[in-house]
Design an enzyme around this catalytic site. Structure first.
Site, PDB file in Angstrom:
ATOM      1  CE  LYS A 130      -7.410  -9.606  31.931  1.00 46.78           C
ATOM      2  NZ  LYS A 130      -5.659  -9.029  32.362  1.00 46.78           N
ATOM      3  N   GLY A 158      -3.577 -12.427  31.943  1.00 49.05           N
ATOM      4  CA  GLY A 158      -2.743 -12.196  32.039  1.00 49.05           C
ATOM      5  C   GLY A 158      -2.035 -10.880  33.112  1.00 49.05           C
ATOM      6  CB  THR A 160      -0.793  -7.791  29.673  1.00 47.00           C
ATOM      7  OG1 THR A 160      -2.136  -8.137  29.939  1.00 47.00           O
ATOM      8  CG2 THR A 160      -0.200  -9.176  29.866  1.00 47.00           C
ATOM      9  CE  LYS A 219      -7.407  -8.019  35.634  1.00 52.63           C
ATOM     10  NZ  LYS A 219      -6.220  -6.917  35.387  1.00 52.63           N
ATOM     11  CG  ASP A 272      -3.977 -10.156  35.853  1.00 54.98           C
ATOM     12  OD1 ASP A 272      -4.478  -8.350  35.146  1.00 54.98           O
ATOM     13  OD2 ASP A 272      -5.616  -9.703  34.868  1.00 54.98           O
ATOM     14  CB  THR A 276      -4.519  -4.797  38.042  1.00 58.44           C
ATOM     15  OG1 THR A 276      -5.126  -3.775  38.301  1.00 58.44           O
ATOM     16  CG2 THR A 276      -5.122  -5.324  39.982  1.00 58.44           C
ATOM     17  NE  ARG A 283      -8.949   1.108  30.987  1.00 59.17           N
ATOM     18  CZ  ARG A 283      -8.349   0.129  30.017  1.00 59.17           C
ATOM     19  NH1 ARG A 283      -9.922   0.963  29.423  1.00 59.17           N
ATOM     20  NH2 ARG A 283      -8.133   0.337  28.768  1.00 59.17           N
ATOM     21  CG  ASN A 284     -10.473  -1.565  36.648  1.00 59.42           C
ATOM     22  OD1 ASN A 284     -11.098  -1.351  37.348  1.00 59.42           O
ATOM     23  ND2 ASN A 284     -10.174  -1.929  36.271  1.00 59.42           N
ATOM     24  CD  GLU A 309     -14.117  -4.600  31.504  1.00 63.59           C
ATOM     25  OE1 GLU A 309     -15.919  -5.032  32.217  1.00 63.59           O
ATOM     26  OE2 GLU A 309     -14.448  -4.739  30.217  1.00 63.59           O
TER      27      GLU A 309
END
Length: 381
Positions: A130, A158, A160, A219, A272, A276, A283-284, A309
């Site tokens: 991504k 998606g 996850t 995202k 998503d 997140t 982690r973001n 990311e």
């Protein structure tokens, strides 16, 4: 009294009959042995596929093949018997029916170049990374098209978390391939759905690669903003506003690239994004919390090697938006913090001081904020 006829669309089921997909994909190569790659390998094996998992680190691959666990990136989850682990690309790709590309976004082109000599002709490739490439500004599927031309392409994305997929908890993803609208059950996305799907891992099919990829790339940047807001002590109101306005940033960029709104409102967009931006499993988001609370990246993740990311994609996402003249103020604020050295408080003040505007783009309106409103907001910063 006259009898009102029921519409014909309500007199019978509107759901299509289940289709049988052609040419099942029985052998799956997973290229990339991080947390998500390992989780996808575990899930594909549960679906009854033979899985070959490739890792760049030869020593870790050997330990995983023997100990049946990825102790570095996804500890605590045992590899099923159907998963073999390899450090040689040729071994992982041999006899594969499809290859899932599950590497960090900024490493995808290098990985594609490493695959080139070992890749069987016409092997379907599934982009699970991504992001947007720094140097070219290309989405991940475009990078693969350029580096490995002539291969059928799909995108998997998606809401996850790797650990939940590895545990077999219910999850849903989007699988996109351009032939999904025209070929239906014979499309690559449908064949992959049949190959990878289980009662707990539910794939939904679309033909909108651009919309799916934009959702996945943006995202992560927005999740950093959500983490910063939480770390600064902002409440649920701020998170709801951030998710909603962030979704509009995704939608505008997706439309500019030829994607569709229905995709943005689906699993690869809203799904998503809401995941997140709402859990410290992300982690973001955790990285954003750490930035706002003064913690170092090493402390944020307990010394474990992780790729954030959103940090890596803040610049390419906003560079692309600027080229397309798409307004993305939340992503711009994240870029200011993670790439341009702007203090968090200053970036937040600038974000909150923007003029008020209409929620719909059909109304051209901007209202300058009164000075008192700015002063009140600054009390929290």
């Amino acid at each position: 009294m006259a009898r009102i006829a029921r519409p014909s669309s309500l007199s019978s089921s509107t759901s299509p009959r289940p289709a049988t997909c052609a040419a099942p994909l029985q052998r799956i190569a997973v290229i990339g042995g991080g947390a998500w790659g390992t989780a996808l390998a575990i899930s594909a094996a549960r679906a009854g596929r033979a899985v070959a998992l490739w890792l760049r680190e030869a020593d870790l691959a050997a330990r995983m093949q023997q100990g049946r666990e990825n102790t570095v990136y996804l500890p605590g989850h045992r590899l099923p018997a159907g998963v073999t682990v390899h450090a040689r690309m040729e071994d992982a790709l041999r006899d594969a029916h499809a290859a899932l590309l599950v590497v960090p976004s900024q490493h995808l082109r290098v990985t594609c170049n490493a695959m080139a000599g070992a890749l069987p002709s016409g092997l379907p490739l599934v982009v699970c990374a991504k992001g947007i490439e720094h140097a070219s500004g290309l989405l991940m599927a475009q990078v693969v098209e350029e580096a490995l031309p002539g291969h059928p392409l799909a995108v998997l994305s998606g809401p996850t978390f790797a650990s939940e997929v590895a545990q077999g908890m219910p999850s849903a993803v989007t699988l996109a391939s351009e032939d999904a609208a025209s070929a239906a059950a014979h499309s690559l996305a449908a064949r992959l759905a049949a190959a990878l799907g289980t009662p707990a891992f539910r794939p939904y099919v679309t033909d909108d690669l651009r919309g799916v990829e934009v959702g996945g790339a943006v995202k992560n940047v927005l999740a950093i903003a959500s983490g910063i807001a939480q770390g600064m002590g902002f409440g649920a109101n701020a998170r709801a506003a951030l998710i909603t306005r962030g979704l509009e940033e995704i939608r505008q960029l997706a439309l500019a690239l030829g994607g569709r709104s229905d995709t943005v409102y689906g699993l690869a967009g809203l799904g998503d994004l809401s995941l997140t931006c709402s859990s410290e499993q992300s982690r973001n988001m955790r990285f954003g919390i750490g930035l706002a609370t003064g913690r170092s990246p090493l402390d944020m993740f307990d010394g474990r090697p992780v790729v954030v990311e959103g940090r890596d994609n803040a610049v390419p996402v906003t560079d692309l938006a600027r080229r397309l003249e798409v307004h993305m103020p939340i992503c711009e604020a994240v870029r200011a913090v993670v790439a341009d050295g702007v203090p968090i408080a200053a970036a937040m003040r600038q974000l909150l001081a923007r003029p008020f505007r209409a929620e719909t783009s059909a109304i051209a309106l901007q209202i300058a904020q009164p000075p008192a409103g700015r002063a009140h907001a600054e009390q929290r910063l």
